[in-house]
Design an enzyme around this catalytic site. Sequence first.
Site, PDB file in Angstrom:
ATOM      1  N   SER A   1      42.328  33.369  43.327  1.00 39.87           N
ATOM      2  CA  SER A   1      43.775  33.085  43.319  1.00 39.87           C
ATOM      3  C   SER A   1      44.296  32.240  42.225  1.00 39.87           C
ATOM      4  O   SER A   1      43.580  31.337  41.775  1.00 39.87           O
ATOM      5  CB  SER A   1      43.866  32.412  44.599  1.00 39.87           C
ATOM      6  OG  SER A   1      45.290  31.853  44.812  1.00 39.87           O
TER       7      SER A   1
ATOM      8  N   TYR B   1      42.174  25.344  50.471  1.00 35.99           N
ATOM      9  CA  TYR B   1      42.367  26.552  49.947  1.00 35.99           C
ATOM     10  C   TYR B   1      42.338  26.708  48.335  1.00 35.99           C
ATOM     11  O   TYR B   1      41.262  27.500  47.982  1.00 35.99           O
ATOM     12  CB  TYR B   1      43.755  27.333  50.370  1.00 35.99           C
ATOM     13  CG  TYR B   1      43.906  28.691  49.960  1.00 35.99           C
ATOM     14  CD1 TYR B   1      43.216  29.801  50.732  1.00 35.99           C
ATOM     15  CD2 TYR B   1      44.494  29.393  48.572  1.00 35.99           C
ATOM     16  CE1 TYR B   1      43.262  31.100  50.173  1.00 35.99           C
ATOM     17  CE2 TYR B   1      44.533  30.257  48.457  1.00 35.99           C
ATOM     18  CZ  TYR B   1      44.124  31.447  49.257  1.00 35.99           C
ATOM     19  OH  TYR B   1      44.110  32.762  48.684  1.00 35.99           O
TER      20      TYR B   1
END
Length: 278
Positions: A140, A153
């Site tokens: 990501s 995250y």
Amino acid sequence: MEFKDKTVVITGGSEGVGASTARAFARAGANLVLAARTRKNLERIAGELRPDTRVEIVVMDVADPNACENLLRKAQFEFGDIHVLVNNAGYHERGPVESVEADSLGQMIDVNLKAPIVLSRLALPLMREAGVGAIINVASLAGRTPVPGAATYSASKFGMRAFTFALAEELRDSGIKIAAVSPGPIDTGFIMANIDNVTDLTFSQPLSTADEVAREILKLCTNDKRERSMPPLSGFLMTFTYLWPGIGRTMRPLLEGKGRRVKRALKAKMRQTGHEAS
């Protein structure tokens, strides 16, 4: 690597990027082993693809190392060799660290970082036996710069990228390709179903589609790239704000303002099409 009759294992393979990746590999003639937690969703995508290729499904939680071992054992039993592993399964409990339960913090690390490491370790001997292989990790842009409101995250995706690059060095002369795709926001239920809790900063970057990410995953199996950021300009911006955090903090209000406007427009579109935000 030609994908026809090769065996591809995809975690999180029942919807979103995983399902799009499964479709792309099916069109290329690969055999598929799809893993996810929800049987109904797995059966739906498997039923869609079985007219075109062989598909096996495994209902599992990638956070369970024994389940990971069983997944690859089943893939080997059904198809003999394993050629491609796509570590796509992801988990994100959004909010400041203090507002997230400890179990959820641990789950993000287990699913987003520990599971890809374990699965890669288990897959490598099988790929060596096959004589060719590729492991593609779905990271990501949150792994390229720290994201407030998504600290754990972000940490898990930083770790995934570091693991990818280090493993690529270990296997540099092995014939096994290791790479990561690092998208920004993707137009899937992973963020759109929980849009109100997604940071405004996230929506300051252009949305990619699941099909676009899938195409990059297939390209990464065969090209010489170690990472593909999506969009490339966003990847550059994330690296810039990581290297110069003071400039990043200065830019953040402008980016968050842009993200709020994009989020309002997306929510309005969802209301018009009958897909209410949760």
